[in-house]
Scaffold this motif. Structure first.
Motif, PDB file in Angstrom:
ATOM      1  N   LEU A 222      15.516  -3.002   3.109  1.00 40.12           N
ATOM      2  CA  LEU A 222      16.252  -1.769   3.347  1.00 40.12           C
ATOM      3  C   LEU A 222      15.699  -1.123   4.614  1.00 40.12           C
ATOM      4  CD1 LEU A 222      18.187   0.536   2.388  1.00 40.12           C
ATOM      5  CD2 LEU A 222      16.248   1.450   1.088  1.00 40.12           C
ATOM      6  N   ILE A 223      16.584  -0.722   5.514  1.00 37.96           N
ATOM      7  CA  ILE A 223      16.168  -0.129   6.790  1.00 37.96           C
ATOM      8  C   ILE A 223      16.833   1.237   6.944  1.00 37.96           C
ATOM      9  CG2 ILE A 223      16.063  -0.391   9.293  1.00 37.96           C
ATOM     10  CD1 ILE A 223      16.372  -3.421   8.853  1.00 37.96           C
ATOM     11  N   HIS A 224      16.005   2.264   7.175  1.00 33.67           N
ATOM     12  CA  HIS A 224      16.490   3.629   7.382  1.00 33.67           C
ATOM     13  C   HIS A 224      16.032   4.125   8.748  1.00 33.67           C
ATOM     14  CE1 HIS A 224      18.508   5.539   3.985  1.00 33.67           C
ATOM     15  NE2 HIS A 224      17.791   4.792   3.183  1.00 33.67           N
ATOM     16  N   PRO A 225      16.925   4.745   9.540  1.00 34.48           N
ATOM     17  CA  PRO A 225      16.492   5.375  10.791  1.00 34.48           C
ATOM     18  C   PRO A 225      15.871   6.738  10.506  1.00 34.48           C
ATOM     19  CG  PRO A 225      18.848   5.708  10.493  1.00 34.48           C
ATOM     20  CD  PRO A 225      18.374   4.865   9.322  1.00 34.48           C
ATOM     21  N   CYS A 226      14.887   7.115  11.317  1.00 36.03           N
ATOM     22  CA  CYS A 226      14.219   8.409  11.207  1.00 36.03           C
ATOM     23  C   CYS A 226      14.103   9.010  12.610  1.00 36.03           C
ATOM     24  CB  CYS A 226      12.842   8.246  10.576  1.00 36.03           C
ATOM     25  SG  CYS A 226      12.880   7.635   8.873  1.00 36.03           S
ATOM     26  N   PRO A 227      13.750  10.285  12.711  1.00 38.56           N
ATOM     27  CA  PRO A 227      13.642  10.898  14.039  1.00 38.56           C
ATOM     28  C   PRO A 227      12.584  10.224  14.914  1.00 38.56           C
ATOM     29  CG  PRO A 227      13.687  12.566  12.308  1.00 38.56           C
ATOM     30  CD  PRO A 227      13.542  11.253  11.626  1.00 38.56           C
ATOM     31  N   ASP A 228      12.671  10.502  16.202  1.00 38.05           N
ATOM     32  CA  ASP A 228      11.682  10.043  17.182  1.00 38.05           C
ATOM     33  C   ASP A 228      11.569   8.523  17.228  1.00 38.05           C
ATOM     34  OD1 ASP A 228      11.048  12.733  17.762  1.00 38.05           O
ATOM     35  OD2 ASP A 228       9.630  12.789  16.095  1.00 38.05           O
ATOM     36  N   SER A 229      12.704   7.832  17.146  1.00 35.77           N
ATOM     37  CA  SER A 229      12.742   6.365  17.254  1.00 35.77           C
ATOM     38  C   SER A 229      11.845   5.693  16.230  1.00 35.77           C
ATOM     39  CB  SER A 229      12.335   5.920  18.669  1.00 35.77           C
ATOM     40  OG  SER A 229      13.237   6.419  19.625  1.00 35.77           O
ATOM     41  N   THR A 230      11.785   6.291  15.036  1.00 36.51           N
ATOM     42  CA  THR A 230      11.011   5.722  13.942  1.00 36.51           C
ATOM     43  C   THR A 230      11.957   5.152  12.900  1.00 36.51           C
ATOM     44  OG1 THR A 230       9.219   7.289  14.320  1.00 36.51           O
ATOM     45  CG2 THR A 230       9.279   6.232  12.167  1.00 36.51           C
ATOM     46  N   TYR A 231      11.562   4.021  12.290  1.00 38.47           N
ATOM     47  CA  TYR A 231      12.395   3.355  11.296  1.00 38.47           C
ATOM     48  C   TYR A 231      11.561   3.052  10.052  1.00 38.47           C
ATOM     49  CZ  TYR A 231      15.637   2.885  15.146  1.00 38.47           C
ATOM     50  OH  TYR A 231      16.481   3.169  16.191  1.00 38.47           O
ATOM     51  N   ARG A 232      12.137   3.331   8.904  1.00 44.56           N
ATOM     52  CA  ARG A 232      11.520   2.972   7.634  1.00 44.56           C
ATOM     53  C   ARG A 232      12.067   1.605   7.229  1.00 44.56           C
ATOM     54  NH1 ARG A 232      10.588   5.409   2.559  1.00 44.56           N
ATOM     55  NH2 ARG A 232       9.152   6.759   3.681  1.00 44.56           N
ATOM     56  N   ILE A 233      11.181   0.638   7.023  1.00 47.24           N
ATOM     57  CA  ILE A 233      11.587  -0.682   6.548  1.00 47.24           C
ATOM     58  C   ILE A 233      10.927  -0.916   5.192  1.00 47.24           C
ATOM     59  CG2 ILE A 233      11.778  -3.138   7.064  1.00 47.24           C
ATOM     60  CD1 ILE A 233      11.309  -2.534   9.991  1.00 47.24           C
ATOM     61  N   ASP A 234      11.737  -1.236   4.184  1.00 47.10           N
ATOM     62  CA  ASP A 234      11.256  -1.570   2.838  1.00 47.10           C
ATOM     63  C   ASP A 234      11.502  -3.057   2.599  1.00 47.10           C
ATOM     64  OD1 ASP A 234      11.300   1.080   0.566  1.00 47.10           O
ATOM     65  OD2 ASP A 234      11.629   1.363   2.691  1.00 47.10           O
ATOM     66  N   TRP A 235      10.447  -3.796   2.271  1.00 48.64           N
ATOM     67  CA  TRP A 235      10.588  -5.191   1.872  1.00 48.64           C
ATOM     68  C   TRP A 235      10.303  -5.314   0.379  1.00 48.64           C
ATOM     69  CZ3 TRP A 235       8.117  -3.868   6.425  1.00 48.64           C
ATOM     70  CH2 TRP A 235       8.509  -4.513   7.602  1.00 48.64           C
ATOM     71  N   GLN A 236      11.134  -6.015  -0.337  1.00 48.92           N
ATOM     72  CA  GLN A 236      10.779  -6.414  -1.697  1.00 48.92           C
ATOM     73  C   GLN A 236       9.807  -7.578  -1.581  1.00 48.92           C
ATOM     74  OE1 GLN A 236      14.078  -7.799  -3.979  1.00 48.92           O
ATOM     75  NE2 GLN A 236      12.844  -8.346  -5.755  1.00 48.92           N
ATOM     76  N   VAL A 237       8.654  -7.459  -2.255  1.00 50.90           N
ATOM     77  CA  VAL A 237       7.618  -8.493  -2.149  1.00 50.90           C
ATOM     78  C   VAL A 237       7.163  -8.887  -3.559  1.00 50.90           C
ATOM     79  CG1 VAL A 237       6.814  -7.783   0.134  1.00 50.90           C
ATOM     80  CG2 VAL A 237       5.823  -6.711  -1.903  1.00 50.90           C
ATOM     81  N   PRO A 238       6.481 -10.032  -3.708  1.00 47.36           N
ATOM     82  CA  PRO A 238       6.044 -10.465  -5.042  1.00 47.36           C
ATOM     83  C   PRO A 238       5.020  -9.503  -5.644  1.00 47.36           C
ATOM     84  CG  PRO A 238       5.960 -12.278  -3.462  1.00 47.36           C
ATOM     85  CD  PRO A 238       6.197 -11.037  -2.668  1.00 47.36           C
ATOM     86  N   GLY A 239       4.864  -9.577  -6.944  1.00 46.18           N
ATOM     87  CA  GLY A 239       3.950  -8.701  -7.655  1.00 46.18           C
ATOM     88  C   GLY A 239       2.502  -8.851  -7.235  1.00 46.18           C
ATOM     89  N   ASP A 240       2.109 -10.041  -6.696  1.00 49.55           N
ATOM     90  CA  ASP A 240       0.725 -10.263  -6.281  1.00 49.55           C
ATOM     91  C   ASP A 240       0.529 -10.061  -4.781  1.00 49.55           C
ATOM     92  OD1 ASP A 240       2.127 -12.431  -5.355  1.00 49.55           O
ATOM     93  OD2 ASP A 240       0.794 -13.950  -6.217  1.00 49.55           O
ATOM     94  N   TYR A 241       1.468  -9.368  -4.136  1.00 49.25           N
ATOM     95  CA  TYR A 241       1.392  -9.172  -2.685  1.00 49.25           C
ATOM     96  C   TYR A 241       0.112  -8.426  -2.301  1.00 49.25           C
ATOM     97  CZ  TYR A 241       2.475  -7.334   1.959  1.00 49.25           C
ATOM     98  OH  TYR A 241       2.427  -7.011   3.288  1.00 49.25           O
ATOM     99  N   ASP A 242      -0.546  -8.878  -1.210  1.00 49.62           N
ATOM    100  CA  ASP A 242      -1.803  -8.290  -0.735  1.00 49.62           C
ATOM    101  C   ASP A 242      -1.609  -7.815   0.702  1.00 49.62           C
ATOM    102  OD1 ASP A 242      -4.386  -7.825   0.287  1.00 49.62           O
ATOM    103  OD2 ASP A 242      -5.276  -9.268  -1.093  1.00 49.62           O
ATOM    104  N   LEU A 243      -1.474  -6.504   0.888  1.00 53.00           N
ATOM    105  CA  LEU A 243      -1.213  -5.947   2.213  1.00 53.00           C
ATOM    106  C   LEU A 243      -2.395  -6.175   3.160  1.00 53.00           C
ATOM    107  CD1 LEU A 243       0.360  -4.312   4.280  1.00 53.00           C
ATOM    108  CD2 LEU A 243      -0.441  -2.213   3.152  1.00 53.00           C
ATOM    109  N   GLU A 244      -3.603  -5.958   2.680  1.00 50.78           N
ATOM    110  CA  GLU A 244      -4.771  -6.127   3.546  1.00 50.78           C
ATOM    111  C   GLU A 244      -4.875  -7.560   4.047  1.00 50.78           C
ATOM    112  OE1 GLU A 244      -8.352  -4.812   1.757  1.00 50.78           O
ATOM    113  OE2 GLU A 244      -7.687  -2.720   1.534  1.00 50.78           O
TER     114      GLU A 244
END
Length: 544
Positions: A222-244
């Motif tokens: 899901l992609i949403h535009p925001c002010p100041d050329s900023t965009y929110r991107i949401d990815w569906q990821v697996p339950g064991d996803y490790d961001l670090e």
């Protein structure tokens, strides 16, 4: 309890829901104290970004903040849904009137809170106490005692006649203290959010939802535009996803570039979270009203979290104000649960359907979803079966004990995606420009939120209707002729106004009744039903 030290209303939680409640109570002349366990406002994180048209209107009525939030936010009107690289459907959001605000603006919750803070600072009737974590709740016949721990570890006690609990999703201490359940479920898949700053031409005015794109096979983005050329991107990821781990390996950069290409970018904020769907069994417990995430949690696909919380706050505020000002009996507060619990159930039904489509629980559902998406590529008629999130909308109080039904305007149930029900009993009245002599009011909803508004169409004798309305209840009532208000037939068209109509509109701009050439007793009955009131003591002035 020491009544001489008692606050009229204590609000637990200084997020947008608590801020809205405090500002609206102040508008009705009711002072409040706002308690928050944090030492100060969180300075980072966009959190909830989609502010819906009718919520902007509430903030405008509360303090004039709605216009500021709309001006700073990024306006979008189109919701677009794609499957892999094919567009399935898009729609623009319907406005049944001529609204002052756009359907949605995107602005970070952090910035929205800062704007509301500025308006609170200028309001003498609101006392904000940071660093006051509520640890205990005791109810008595005449009020509520809140035990707090201050930021320096000292105990404190706050006493109030009533409490609005807006303590958020982590308000377990409050829910446990008042004895409510918080049943529901949590979804296994997790979701990664990145707010990125980048130059992405053509992406700035629409919300985009992708099923099974090449950049996230088998899942959604899901992609949403925001002010100041900023965009929110949401990815569906697996339950064991490790961001670090993904960040350290460089895979996060690759994930982002798969969406935006070789454009330079900056990560403004990132987070991983799991969605929940939960609801308390009671939203009124004695002198305590639960609101926002403290009362209900839904997945964010459709932007129903913050927006529904703000409408909780409006519902609670006008009813508490009417009770505290002596314009309505305490029984009116029972209808807070009746109306907002029903609204929360609707939100849970809608968002659970979405999550079941986004995250199928078994092979049969996964196969069914794939078949539906494949069919929608070639058959536009199948688009209604594709669920990428039904966007936030005002709830309709058609079954409320405050609403007088009208057989001429039956409620047709949940309307089509992107639309709202026709104006009628229980429905939020469409906004239109109006003319009221030399008054500063220029919109219908501005008039409505001053108190009760009674609109009298041609075909009625105005004087008897006015006399009946202003003496029916002790609450503020304004009675106006539609022929004197209408600008270019905007009111007639928005309401489908008919000769002989009398419209009774509540202080939250929802329609309480539409009466057909009523006897004066019918006008009185509709107004009294709308406040659970059966006696008359005096006539109140209009709110400022």
């Amino acid at each position: 309890m020491k009544n001489q030290f008692m606050h009229r209303v204590a609000i637990i939680g200084n997020g947008p829901v608590g801020q809205t409640a405090a500002l609206l109570l102040a508008r009705w002349g009711v002072p409040s104290v706002v308690l928050d366990g944090r030492p100060h406002r969180d300075p980072i994180g966009s959190k909830a970004i989609c502010q819906q048209r009718d919520v902007l209107d509430i903030w405008e009525a509360a303090s004039g903040a709605g216009q500021r939030i709309a001006a700073e936010g990024l306006t979008w009107t189109t919701a677009r849904t794609l499957y892999r690289d094919r567009e399935l459907f898009s729609y623009d959001l319907v406005d049944r009137g001529r609204s002052h605000f756009p359907a949605f603006v995107n602005l970070s919750q952090t910035r929205t809170e800062q704007i509301l803070d500025e308006h609170i600072l200028s309001e003498d009737l609101i006392d904000v106490k940071w660093g006051h974590e509520v640890t205990g709740v005791t109810q008595e016949d005449n009020g509520v005692s809140l035990s707090c721990t201050t930021v320096d570890g000292n105990p404190a006690t706050i006493e109030a006649e009533y409490v609005i609990a807006c303590a958020g999703a982590r308000g377990d201490a409050i829910r446990n203290a008042v004895g409510v359940t918080f049943d529901g479920e949590s979804f296994d898949d997790r979701f990664l959010i990145c707010d990125i700053k980048a130059d992405l031409p053509g992406w700035s005015n629409e919300r985009r939802f992708y099923f099974d794109p090449a950049w996230n096979p088998g899942r959604q983005i899901l992609i949403h535009p925001c002010p100041d050329s900023t965009y929110r991107i949401d990815w569906q990821v697996p339950g064991d996803y490790d961001l670090e781990l993904e960040e350290s390996s460089g895979a996060l950069d690759a994930r982002i570039r798969a969406v935006i290409g070789d454009q330079p970018y900056e990560i403004v904020w990132k987070s991983v979270y799991r969605f929940h769907s939960r609801l308390v069994d009671r939203m009124r417990v004695g002198r305590i009203l639960l609101a926002g995430d403290c009362a209900h949690l839904v997945s964010p696909f459709g932007a129903r979290g913050l927006n529904s919380g703000v409408t909780d706050a409006e519902n609670a505020a006008w009813k508490l104000a009417f009770v505290l000002n002596g314009w309505a009996p305490e029984a009116l507060l029972d209808t807070y649960h009746d109306e907002r619990h029903a609204a929360a159930l609707e939100n849970i039904h809608v968002t659970t359907d979405t999550m079941n489509f986004l995250v199928p629980r078994d092979d049969d559902r996964r196969r069914k979803r794939a078949e539906t998406l494949d069919a929608a590529v070639v058959d536009p008629g199948m688009s209604s079966e594709v669920d990428s999130g039904r966007l936030a909308e005002p709830f309709w109080y058609t079954d409320s004990p405050l609403t007088t039904a009208d057989s001429r305007r039956p409620f047709g149930g949940r309307p089509l995606r992107g639309t709202v029900p026709p104006a009628g009993p229980g429905v939020l009245v469409p906004d239109v420009p109006v003319s009221v002599g030399n008054s500063l009011h220029s919109r219908l909803r501005e008039l409505a939120r001053d108190g009760f508004l009674v609109l009298v169409a041609p075909g009625n004798e105005f004087a008897p209707v006015r006399e009946a309305a202003v003496t029916a209840v002790t609450a503020p009532v304004r009675v106006l002729e539609t022929s004197e208000l209408d600008v270019c037939d905007a009111l007639r068209d928005a309401l489908d106004l008919r000769p002989g109509d009398v419209w009774v509109i509540r202080p939250d701009a929802h329609v309480a009744a539409v009466l057909d050439r009523p006897e004066t007793a019918e006008v009185v009955a509709a107004l009294r039903r709308a406040v659970h009131h059966s006696t008359v003591d005096h006539v109140a002035p209009l709110a400022n």
